[in-house]
Design a protein around this motif. Sequence first.
Motif, PDB file in Angstrom:
ATOM      1  N   PRO A  74     -84.011-116.432 -61.380  1.00  0.00           N
ATOM      2  CA  PRO A  74     -83.995-117.274 -60.176  1.00  0.00           C
ATOM      3  C   PRO A  74     -82.870-118.305 -60.194  1.00  0.00           C
ATOM      4  O   PRO A  74     -82.592-118.918 -59.170  1.00  0.00           O
ATOM      5  CB  PRO A  74     -85.367-117.973 -60.216  1.00  0.00           C
ATOM      6  CG  PRO A  74     -86.195-117.166 -61.150  1.00  0.00           C
ATOM      7  CD  PRO A  74     -85.268-116.573 -62.144  1.00  0.00           C
ATOM      8  N   GLN A  75     -82.232-118.514 -61.352  1.00  0.00           N
ATOM      9  CA  GLN A  75     -81.171-119.512 -61.485  1.00  0.00           C
ATOM     10  C   GLN A  75     -79.771-118.904 -61.359  1.00  0.00           C
ATOM     11  O   GLN A  75     -78.777-119.556 -61.680  1.00  0.00           O
ATOM     12  CB  GLN A  75     -81.287-120.225 -62.835  1.00  0.00           C
ATOM     13  CG  GLN A  75     -82.535-121.072 -62.989  1.00  0.00           C
ATOM     14  CD  GLN A  75     -83.766-120.238 -63.328  1.00  0.00           C
ATOM     15  OE1 GLN A  75     -83.658-119.252 -64.076  1.00  0.00           O
ATOM     16  NE2 GLN A  75     -84.911-120.622 -62.807  1.00  0.00           N
ATOM     17  N   GLU A  76     -79.646-117.672 -60.892  1.00  0.00           N
ATOM     18  CA  GLU A  76     -78.344-117.001 -60.871  1.00  0.00           C
ATOM     19  C   GLU A  76     -77.326-117.819 -60.076  1.00  0.00           C
ATOM     20  O   GLU A  76     -77.550-118.179 -58.920  1.00  0.00           O
ATOM     21  CB  GLU A  76     -78.470-115.604 -60.273  1.00  0.00           C
ATOM     22  CG  GLU A  76     -77.187-114.800 -60.389  1.00  0.00           C
ATOM     23  CD  GLU A  76     -77.346-113.336 -59.986  1.00  0.00           C
ATOM     24  OE1 GLU A  76     -76.357-112.591 -60.081  1.00  0.00           O
ATOM     25  OE2 GLU A  76     -78.468-112.950 -59.567  1.00  0.00           O
ATOM     26  N   ARG A  77     -76.181-118.094 -60.710  1.00  0.00           N
ATOM     27  CA  ARG A  77     -75.145-118.930 -60.088  1.00  0.00           C
ATOM     28  C   ARG A  77     -73.828-118.701 -60.811  1.00  0.00           C
ATOM     29  O   ARG A  77     -73.799-118.317 -61.983  1.00  0.00           O
ATOM     30  CB  ARG A  77     -75.528-120.405 -60.137  1.00  0.00           C
ATOM     31  CG  ARG A  77     -75.669-120.943 -61.548  1.00  0.00           C
ATOM     32  CD  ARG A  77     -76.320-122.327 -61.571  1.00  0.00           C
ATOM     33  NE  ARG A  77     -76.391-122.850 -62.933  1.00  0.00           N
ATOM     34  CZ  ARG A  77     -77.356-122.578 -63.790  1.00  0.00           C
ATOM     35  NH1 ARG A  77     -78.358-121.772 -63.441  1.00  0.00           N
ATOM     36  NH2 ARG A  77     -77.338-123.107 -65.005  1.00  0.00           N
ATOM     37  N   LEU A  78     -72.725-118.972 -60.117  1.00  0.00           N
ATOM     38  CA  LEU A  78     -71.391-118.728 -60.633  1.00  0.00           C
ATOM     39  C   LEU A  78     -70.522-119.953 -60.417  1.00  0.00           C
ATOM     40  O   LEU A  78     -70.361-120.429 -59.290  1.00  0.00           O
ATOM     41  CB  LEU A  78     -70.759-117.525 -59.919  1.00  0.00           C
ATOM     42  CG  LEU A  78     -69.322-117.169 -60.287  1.00  0.00           C
ATOM     43  CD1 LEU A  78     -69.224-116.743 -61.744  1.00  0.00           C
ATOM     44  CD2 LEU A  78     -68.800-116.068 -59.363  1.00  0.00           C
ATOM     45  N   ASP A  79     -69.949-120.455 -61.490  1.00  0.00           N
ATOM     46  CA  ASP A  79     -68.997-121.562 -61.411  1.00  0.00           C
ATOM     47  C   ASP A  79     -67.703-121.027 -60.792  1.00  0.00           C
ATOM     48  O   ASP A  79     -67.064-120.131 -61.349  1.00  0.00           O
ATOM     49  CB  ASP A  79     -68.738-122.115 -62.813  1.00  0.00           C
ATOM     50  CG  ASP A  79     -67.836-123.349 -62.789  1.00  0.00           C
ATOM     51  OD1 ASP A  79     -66.693-123.228 -62.309  1.00  0.00           O
ATOM     52  OD2 ASP A  79     -68.266-124.413 -63.258  1.00  0.00           O
TER      53      ASP A  79
END
Length: 370
Positions: free
Chosen positions: A332-337
Amino acid sequence: MRPDPELARHAARELVAGAVAIPSVSGEEGAAAAFLTGWMAGHGFAAHIDQAGNAVGERGSGPLTVVLLGHIDTVPGDIPVRVEDGVLHGRGSVDAKGSFCAFVAAVAALPPAALAGARFVCVGATEEEAPSSRGARHAARAYQPDFVLIGEPSGWEGLTLGYKGRLVARVRVQKDNFHTAGDGTSAADDLAEGWWRVREWAARTSGDGVFDAVQATLGGLASHNDGLTQVAEGTFSLRLPPRLSPRAAEDALLAALEGLPAHVTFSGHESAVRHPRDNALTRALRVAIRAQGGTPVFKVKTGTSDMNVVAELWPVPTLAYGPGDSALDHTPQERLDLGEYDRAVAVLQAALTRLAAGTARAGEASPATS
């Protein structure tokens, strides 16, 4: 005239944000493929959607063929898509639209000399997250590349050389019902006994380190009793090291279950793969990572990817590369800098330019070391 770097960076970020904003669970990639081919067509690619639903874009006409194979499908899970403090949140941002969009953005920014030295084929594959791997299997038959990049998160300094294999066994035990006060075992007892035997075999078979180990995971347990018949079912998932083929693992699992009233069906026959670490492709990426101030790190992973699918038909220098932390895959925390994404695009652009120019190919005829 050279394109403005800031405009190119902005376009690359718009590309990945737009792709992530379009839901594309495995089997439902059509809208994402249309968006990606539209973007590629507008940025100098010959683009189309192929028979497997893949988003395909080609640039360049040189003698080398470089295939950049990513996947555009995702697992389920609705994560509100947003950019906060330079971080893109959303399903697929890491696994693995970020990697494929980095491929596309880098190829879009290649100079004319690179395009004269190589043909670059970006393939946004369908159904990587499904057992079918439909897109990669189609691409494996359609192209004969000299070099292959697989789009998977490795971190912008990471170069992934290999993935473990996989075998999935669905085990079903069916028995006549009996009174639990009597002598005998239930269907669930026999399924549990089978699982412990498989676990013991996996422990005996394992080597040094997790990549050389057989990892066994139990999932999908179910049982029912209609008063006449008991049925217990379970899924045994095996992650396999390079020295153990799916066929050999099948034989070993059946031997472990011998004597139990179990019916077994197998799927997910994927062999492990590990590519050499010293060749023209790895050298080009290492030089480019250092030029961006990074330290190249070689990796092997315990999961599987489309690298497993294409390895047999594409016996050429191959590695997986892409921005993002793979620990966030499917979470649920999938994210990309987006700063890391920018660096990955820059690394790819420099590495592909070097590869096309042939400067990274010096000494390629010498034996590669693993």
